[in-house]
Design a protein around this motif. Sequence first.
Motif, short mmCIF file in Angstrom:
data_model
loop_
_atom_site.label_atom_id
_atom_site.label_comp_id
_atom_site.label_asym_id
_atom_site.label_seq_id
_atom_site.Cartn_x
_atom_site.Cartn_y
_atom_site.Cartn_z
N SER A 72 0.86 -1.18 0.00
CA SER A 72 0.00 0.00 0.00
C SER A 72 0.90 1.23 0.00
O SER A 72 1.87 1.30 0.74
CB SER A 72 -0.94 0.00 1.21
N LEU A 73 0.56 2.17 -0.86
CA LEU A 73 1.37 3.37 -1.02
C LEU A 73 0.65 4.58 -0.45
O LEU A 73 -0.58 4.67 -0.52
CB LEU A 73 1.65 3.62 -2.51
N THR A 74 1.43 5.49 0.07
CA THR A 74 0.86 6.77 0.48
C THR A 74 0.59 7.60 -0.77
O THR A 74 1.10 7.29 -1.85
CB THR A 74 1.82 7.54 1.41
N GLN A 75 -0.17 8.66 -0.61
CA GLN A 75 -0.44 9.54 -1.74
C GLN A 75 0.86 10.12 -2.29
O GLN A 75 1.05 10.21 -3.50
CB GLN A 75 -1.40 10.67 -1.33
N GLN A 76 1.77 10.49 -1.40
CA GLN A 76 3.06 11.05 -1.83
C GLN A 76 3.86 10.03 -2.63
O GLN A 76 4.46 10.35 -3.65
CB GLN A 76 3.87 11.52 -0.62
N GLU A 77 3.87 8.76 -2.19
CA GLU A 77 4.59 7.72 -2.92
C GLU A 77 3.98 7.51 -4.31
O GLU A 77 4.71 7.37 -5.30
CB GLU A 77 4.57 6.41 -2.12
N GLU A 78 2.66 7.51 -4.40
CA GLU A 78 2.01 7.36 -5.71
C GLU A 78 2.38 8.52 -6.63
O GLU A 78 2.65 8.31 -7.82
CB GLU A 78 0.49 7.30 -5.53
N THR A 79 2.42 9.73 -6.08
CA THR A 79 2.79 10.90 -6.87
C THR A 79 4.22 10.78 -7.38
O THR A 79 4.51 11.07 -8.55
CB THR A 79 2.63 12.19 -6.04
#
Length: 118
Positions: A72-79
């Motif tokens: 599971s990725l944080t929003q920052q990691e996805e960005t």
Amino acid sequence: MNIKDIIKQKRLECGYTMKELAEKVGVSEATVSRWESGNLATMKHTKIMLLAKALKISPAMLFDAPASPSLSLTQQEETHIKKYRQLDADGKERVDYVLNMEYKLANERAEKEEESLG
């Protein structure tokens, strides 16, 4: 499959003796033997990372965990991933270099902290 079984199976698949794997990870042959016997209580984070690299697997594989499905990725990691995918080869190479250097420094700090703790 248990960690000890994964270590032994992957070691054999790579064609390493216990001594050769020990040298790659920076531990004694006896330590590798203990790992393959299931005595993992004193296995340090840095050694897990080196072991996974030597066995050409992800650290998650040592724990028989699927790498992608449970990630599971944080929003920052996805960005960051979306931005990375838009880079050309040179840009990706520079990002990889900086990331690898930061990762190396973090591992060195963790290793020093482990050594100071005993």
